[in-house]
Design a protein around this motif. Structure first.
Motif, PDB file in Angstrom:
ATOM      1  N   PHE A 175      12.027  11.492 -12.643  1.00  0.00           N
ATOM      2  CA  PHE A 175      11.559  11.172 -11.296  1.00  0.00           C
ATOM      3  C   PHE A 175      10.053  11.393 -11.149  1.00  0.00           C
ATOM      4  O   PHE A 175       9.400  10.712 -10.355  1.00  0.00           O
ATOM      5  N   ALA A 176       9.485  12.317 -11.930  1.00  0.00           N
ATOM      6  CA  ALA A 176       8.026  12.498 -11.900  1.00  0.00           C
ATOM      7  C   ALA A 176       7.330  11.259 -12.440  1.00  0.00           C
ATOM      8  O   ALA A 176       6.272  10.853 -11.930  1.00  0.00           O
ATOM      9  N   ALA A 177       7.910  10.632 -13.462  1.00  0.00           N
ATOM     10  CA  ALA A 177       7.325   9.410 -14.024  1.00  0.00           C
ATOM     11  C   ALA A 177       7.340   8.279 -13.011  1.00  0.00           C
ATOM     12  O   ALA A 177       6.474   7.391 -13.044  1.00  0.00           O
ATOM     13  N   GLN A 178       8.314   8.290 -12.100  1.00  0.00           N
ATOM     14  CA  GLN A 178       8.387   7.263 -11.059  1.00  0.00           C
ATOM     15  C   GLN A 178       7.697   7.688  -9.775  1.00  0.00           C
ATOM     16  O   GLN A 178       7.709   6.947  -8.793  1.00  0.00           O
ATOM     17  N   ASP A 179       7.104   8.892  -9.792  1.00  0.00           N
ATOM     18  CA  ASP A 179       6.436   9.445  -8.612  1.00  0.00           C
ATOM     19  C   ASP A 179       7.406   9.517  -7.426  1.00  0.00           C
ATOM     20  O   ASP A 179       7.069   9.168  -6.296  1.00  0.00           O
ATOM     21  N   CYS A 180       8.634   9.978  -7.708  1.00  0.00           N
ATOM     22  CA  CYS A 180       9.670  10.113  -6.678  1.00  0.00           C
ATOM     23  C   CYS A 180      10.047  11.581  -6.535  1.00  0.00           C
ATOM     24  O   CYS A 180      10.015  12.340  -7.500  1.00  0.00           O
ATOM     25  N   ARG A 181      10.421  11.954  -5.335  1.00  0.00           N
ATOM     26  CA  ARG A 181      10.911  13.303  -5.083  1.00  0.00           C
ATOM     27  C   ARG A 181      12.413  13.259  -4.859  1.00  0.00           C
ATOM     28  O   ARG A 181      12.916  12.356  -4.202  1.00  0.00           O
ATOM     29  N   ARG A 182      13.109  14.246  -5.411  1.00  0.00           N
ATOM     30  CA  ARG A 182      14.536  14.388  -5.200  1.00  0.00           C
ATOM     31  C   ARG A 182      14.850  15.843  -4.890  1.00  0.00           C
ATOM     32  O   ARG A 182      14.129  16.745  -5.322  1.00  0.00           O
ATOM     33  N   PRO A 183      15.921  16.076  -4.138  1.00  0.00           N
ATOM     34  CA  PRO A 183      16.238  17.456  -3.736  1.00  0.00           C
ATOM     35  C   PRO A 183      16.586  18.337  -4.930  1.00  0.00           C
ATOM     36  O   PRO A 183      17.066  17.853  -5.949  1.00  0.00           O
ATOM     37  N   LEU A 184      16.291  19.631  -4.789  1.00  0.00           N
ATOM     38  CA  LEU A 184      16.662  20.693  -5.735  1.00  0.00           C
ATOM     39  C   LEU A 184      15.790  20.771  -6.977  1.00  0.00           C
ATOM     40  O   LEU A 184      15.587  21.860  -7.529  1.00  0.00           O
TER      41      LEU A 184
END
Length: 283
Positions: A175-184
């Motif tokens: 998700f860091a590679a996609q510049d996305c945030r996800r819970p936890l």
């Protein structure tokens, strides 16, 4: 069992005996396709299930196989899980491509391969010398995340906990590679890194120039909110002098120096684990 399994796994990984289909990146790609898609993981519950499920399967297998066939199947499980978690052929290949590009003087390719090695953070370097320093720090960080931290969890808490660490790390990187945030993910990754990063940083100091590394290490160890990546990279850089290596480009010299430091640190880790095994602390 822990020490024997780790040695067998590292030897097999070093000799490249693990097929590509059985390496962690391939496994994680299949797992993501079978589980929830990226949009579904906006839910904390689904994210938690995706993170815990692989470790839960390994833990249940451990319980079921304990004592079966005089422990042979239990040992096979340890080795099999270890081979999966420590096999990172694509990562090694990208490192090799970077070194080859540097040695043939292809600086643009060096920057491209450096970005591919760490997709979560762009390799912002203004010069060849700065690129070399950043790649050296990156090599220390990747060695920690993919080998040293996994080895600590594997030996001290077993293959299930090592699987959990690798799953959380893989989702964080994805998700860091996609510049996305996800819970936890963020808080959990920092929590999982809290103890291993301090052990490995101390190992860097002991494996290198302790007097130079200690002033960097001590404040970061005592600060409970220290960033794991900054701790590893700054302590490693302080612990190892970068000598002038004849015939090696400037953008390779720090990388090779800090890789040698990481190898000495890993050997130190194996020695400590061996002593703990001899004295019965680790079984």
């Amino acid at each position: 069992m822990a020490l024997f399994s780790l040695i067998v796994v590292l030897l097999a990984e070093r000799l490249r005996l693990v097929a590509d289909a059985f390496q962690f990146e391939a496994w994680f790609g299949r797992y993501r396709r079978l589980m929830f898609d990226d949009q579904a993981l906006r839910s904390p519950l689904r994210m938690a299930v995706a993170l815990v499920l692989p470790a839960l399967v390994v833990w249940l297998a451990q319980r079921l196989l304990t004592g079966v066939w005089f422990g042979v199947l239990h040992l096979a499980l340890w080795i099999g899980v270890g081979l999966l978690l420590f096999a990172h052929g694509p990562l090694r290949q990208r490192f090799r491509q970077y070194l080859e590009a540097a040695r043939r003087g292809d600086i643009q390719s060096c920057f491209n391969y450096a970005d591919r090695l760490d997709e979560s953070t762009a390799m912002q370097a203004a010069s060849v010398e700065e690129l070399g320093q950043r790649m050296g720090q990156l090599s220390a960080w990747l060695n920690y995340r993919y080998y040293a931290a996994v080895a600590l969890y594997f030996v001290l808490l077993g293959p299930a906990m090592a699987t959990f660490y690798c799953t959380v790390r893989a989702y964080c990187d994805h998700f860091a590679a996609q510049d996305c945030r996800r819970p936890l993910l963020g808080p959990l990754m920092k929590l999982l890194d809290w103890v291993p990063v301090r052990i490995v940083s101390l190992g860097f100091a002991l494996s290198g120039h302790f007097s130079k590394a200690a002033p960097v290490l001590v404040p970061k160890v005592l600060d409970p909110f220290s960033d794991p990546r900054r701790m590893i990279t700054e302590v490693a850089l302080a612990a190892e002098e970068v000598p002038e290596t004849a015939g090696e480009p400037l953008c390779v010299q720090p990388t090779l120096a800090l890789l040698k430091l990481a190898k000495r640190n890993f050997i130190l880790l194996l020695v400590v684990v061996s002593l703990l095994t001899i004295f019965g602390v680790i079984h």
